[in-house]
Design an enzyme around this catalytic site. Structure first.
Site, PDB file in Angstrom:
ATOM      1  N   LYS A  78       3.130   0.617   3.308  1.00 54.17           N
ATOM      2  CA  LYS A  78       2.892  -0.376   4.080  1.00 54.17           C
ATOM      3  C   LYS A  78       2.952  -1.485   3.432  1.00 54.17           C
ATOM      4  CE  LYS A  78      -0.898   1.601   7.007  1.00 54.17           C
ATOM      5  NZ  LYS A  78      -2.414   1.422   7.142  1.00 54.17           N
ATOM      6  N   LEU A 102     -14.862   2.715  10.593  1.00 53.97           N
ATOM      7  CA  LEU A 102     -14.698   3.949  11.530  1.00 53.97           C
ATOM      8  C   LEU A 102     -13.265   4.019  11.903  1.00 53.97           C
ATOM      9  CD1 LEU A 102     -18.104   3.789  13.760  1.00 53.97           C
ATOM     10  CD2 LEU A 102     -17.546   4.945  11.589  1.00 53.97           C
ATOM     11  N   GLY A 103     -12.534   4.656  11.011  1.00 59.24           N
ATOM     12  CA  GLY A 103     -10.984   4.842  11.652  1.00 59.24           C
ATOM     13  C   GLY A 103     -10.901   6.250  11.190  1.00 59.24           C
ATOM     14  N   ASN A 107       0.803  -1.241   0.017  1.00 60.23           N
ATOM     15  CA  ASN A 107       0.013   0.041   0.108  1.00 60.23           C
ATOM     16  C   ASN A 107       0.907   1.368  -0.159  1.00 60.23           C
ATOM     17  OD1 ASN A 107      -1.825   2.095   0.473  1.00 60.23           O
ATOM     18  ND2 ASN A 107      -2.700   1.123   2.339  1.00 60.23           N
ATOM     19  N   HIS A 153     -12.895   2.577   0.611  1.00 55.00           N
ATOM     20  CA  HIS A 153     -12.959   1.765   1.639  1.00 55.00           C
ATOM     21  C   HIS A 153     -13.413   0.241   1.241  1.00 55.00           C
ATOM     22  CE1 HIS A 153     -12.875   5.036   5.039  1.00 55.00           C
ATOM     23  NE2 HIS A 153     -11.735   4.469   4.813  1.00 55.00           N
ATOM     24  N   MET A 212      -9.751   9.530  18.760  1.00 49.77           N
ATOM     25  CA  MET A 212     -10.833   9.271  19.398  1.00 49.77           C
ATOM     26  C   MET A 212     -10.576   8.807  21.052  1.00 49.77           C
ATOM     27  SD  MET A 212     -14.165   9.176  19.583  1.00 49.77           S
ATOM     28  CE  MET A 212     -15.069   9.292  18.202  1.00 49.77           C
ATOM     29  N   GLY A 259     -10.274   1.294  13.467  1.00 46.63           N
ATOM     30  CA  GLY A 259      -9.896   1.482  14.798  1.00 46.63           C
ATOM     31  C   GLY A 259     -10.919   2.027  15.675  1.00 46.63           C
ATOM     32  N   ILE A 260     -11.888   2.977  15.443  1.00 49.82           N
ATOM     33  CA  ILE A 260     -12.985   3.435  16.376  1.00 49.82           C
ATOM     34  C   ILE A 260     -14.022   2.043  16.543  1.00 49.82           C
ATOM     35  CG2 ILE A 260     -14.662   4.981  16.848  1.00 49.82           C
ATOM     36  CD1 ILE A 260     -12.755   6.863  15.203  1.00 49.82           C
ATOM     37  N   GLY A 261     -14.537   1.676  15.289  1.00 49.91           N
ATOM     38  CA  GLY A 261     -15.432   0.603  15.304  1.00 49.91           C
ATOM     39  C   GLY A 261     -15.208  -0.712  15.946  1.00 49.91           C
ATOM     40  N   GLU A 271      -7.976  -5.635   5.733  1.00 49.99           N
ATOM     41  CA  GLU A 271      -7.775  -5.160   4.326  1.00 49.99           C
ATOM     42  C   GLU A 271      -6.580  -5.850   3.330  1.00 49.99           C
ATOM     43  OE1 GLU A 271      -8.063  -1.191   5.789  1.00 49.99           O
ATOM     44  OE2 GLU A 271      -8.925  -1.048   3.988  1.00 49.99           O
ATOM     45  N   ARG A 317     -11.587  15.146   8.492  1.00 52.05           N
ATOM     46  CA  ARG A 317     -12.388  15.683   7.384  1.00 52.05           C
ATOM     47  C   ARG A 317     -13.912  15.696   7.845  1.00 52.05           C
ATOM     48  NH1 ARG A 317     -11.433  10.395   3.951  1.00 52.05           N
ATOM     49  NH2 ARG A 317      -8.992   9.913   4.887  1.00 52.05           N
TER      50      ARG A 317
END
Ligand code: ADP
Length: 394
Positions: free
Chosen positions: A16, A199-200, A9, A173, A274, A321-323, A377, A231
């Site tokens: 990555k 949710l990241g 990536n 995504h 978050m 990460g958040i989810g 992913e 954003r």
């Protein structure tokens, strides 16, 4: 194909990587090279004994970084390389083997993703130089959403803007929404109707019916839709003209503020992270609290809107990460959707963090399911790479 795939990536100053073995129980080697092109470039990652390493690569470019990554593959030679490519336009509805014609088509789409596609292609060029004999496959963020019907992907703009300039909703995504919805099918034993929430730092929702994306919250660019780390997500389309006329702001400044100075960071005035916002809110920081409230309400609103795309709602999937890690966000989102008849087991919700997969709705048979599914992913890119090569290699 029963061999490992190297997933790449590539961003403008980072790469990555992950070496994904064919067998799920074998360790993955993974890491990231950052600040490429600068004197403090470095590579860090995790080896086959799950130990972390970090190495300075002063002044390294993409090719030098890939050579360093190769040295950390511990002698494993991948059978193919899968590249994450952000934008495939309307041309790519699935993964594609990279050849001159496909590379030219990705270049032609660069106007739609000027920050991402050229950087992705730098990674392709460097990898082709290092592995001239390996098959290279492009896996697109947008491809999964090419199944959107026109009523979901068209903006109510003059037709010529779509026909001549490709202005429509594409969504992003895709590999994440595809992975978690397929996983929700497998875990539930149905081909379901899912609302997925990734949710990241970037955030998007998607309506998936029988494995096909029918609508999604991101549009022409990854700025549309939900509130994100920095954003804004949706704003009144009249905002740009207002800021230009009333405040004299340039297009560049408007773009910068909406992409990098808004979202959780803009609302809170504190951070886009978050974890830090949850701590600040619990200590009484009013704007941190507001940022979390707006973030969660907008997710729920988007899920409710996207439910129109589904013939039947079997459940909601949280990822990113958040989810995956914030019971608070999940609980607030669920609280805004009373008409969906959702249940929430608060104890299980609290425990389903740090990479745990689980069902948090309490298991009432009549209620839609609530899944927390850590996204993968890289694994999905490796899978699509293998599938394509199996189909096309004689
Ligand atoms: P990216 O989109 O860059 O891949 P991630 O999917 O890693 O980002 O998500 C990053 C977000 O996840 C950050 O806002 C971070 O604060 C959040 N996050 C990670 N762990 C937790 C946690 N334990 N509680 C709340 N938020 C978390």
């Amino acid at each position: 194909m029963n061999a490992s795939v190297l997933v790449i990536n590539c961003g403008s100053s980072s790469i990555k990587y992950a070496l994904i073995p064919a067998a799920a129980d074998q360790p993955r080697l993974a890491g990231i090279a950052e600040r490429l092109g600068s004197s403090d470039a470095f590579l860090k990652g995790i080896d086959s004994r799950s130990e972390r390493f970090e190495k300075a690569l002063p002044g390294a470019d993409h090719t030098r970084a890939l050579e360093a990554i190769l040295e950390h593959l511990e002698g494993h030679r991948p059978a193919a390389v899968g590249h994450r490519i952000v934008h495939g336009g309307e041309r790519f509805t699935r993964a594609a083997r990279l050849d001159d014609e496909v590379i030219a088509a990705i270049e032609a789409t660069a106007a739609l993703a000027p920050l991402h596609n050229p950087a992705n292609l730098e990674g392709v060029a460097a990898t082709c130089k290092l592995f001239p004999d390996l098959p290279q496959v492009a896996v697109f963020d947008t491809a999964f959403h090419q199944s959107l019907p026109p009523q979901a992907f068209r903006y109510a703009l003059p037709e010529a803007l779509y026909r001549d300039h490709g202005i429509r909703r594409y969504g992003f995504h895709g590999t994440s929404h595809a992975y978690v919805s397929e996983r929700a099918d497998a875990l539930s034993g149905i081909e379901g109707g899912w609302l997925t929430a990734h949710l990241g730092n970037g955030c998007s929702t998607c309506a998936v019916w029988e494995g096909r994306s029918l609508d999604t919250s991101m549009g022409l660019t990854p700025l549309e839709g939900l509130v994100m780390g920095t954003r804004s997500g949706d704003v009144d389309p009249g905002l740009h003209a207002h800021l230009a006329r009333q405040l004299g702001w340039s297009l560049e400044r408007i773009d910068e503020v909406l992409n990098r100075g808004s979202g959780l960071l803009g609302l809170s005035g504190l951070t886009n992270d978050m974890r830090e916002l949850e701590i600040a809110a619990s200590e009484g920081h009013e704007n941190a609290r507001l940022a979390i409230e707006v973030f969660c309400y907008r997710i729920a609103k988007s899920l409710a809107a996207l439910s129109c795309a589904l013939p039947r709602l079997d459940g909601i999937v949280f990822t990113g990460g958040i989810g995956e890690n914030s019971p608070l966000v999940r609980e607030k989102v669920v609280s805004h959707l009373p008409h969906f008849g959702l249940g929430l087991d608060r104890a299980v919700n609290a425990q389903t963090v740090r990479g745990r997969e689980g069902r948090i709705d309490g298991g009432h048979p009549a209620a839609p399911r609530l899944w927390v599914i850590p996204t993968d992913e890289e694994g999905r890119i490796a899978k699509e790479t293998r599938q394509l090569l199996d189909e096309t290699t004689p």
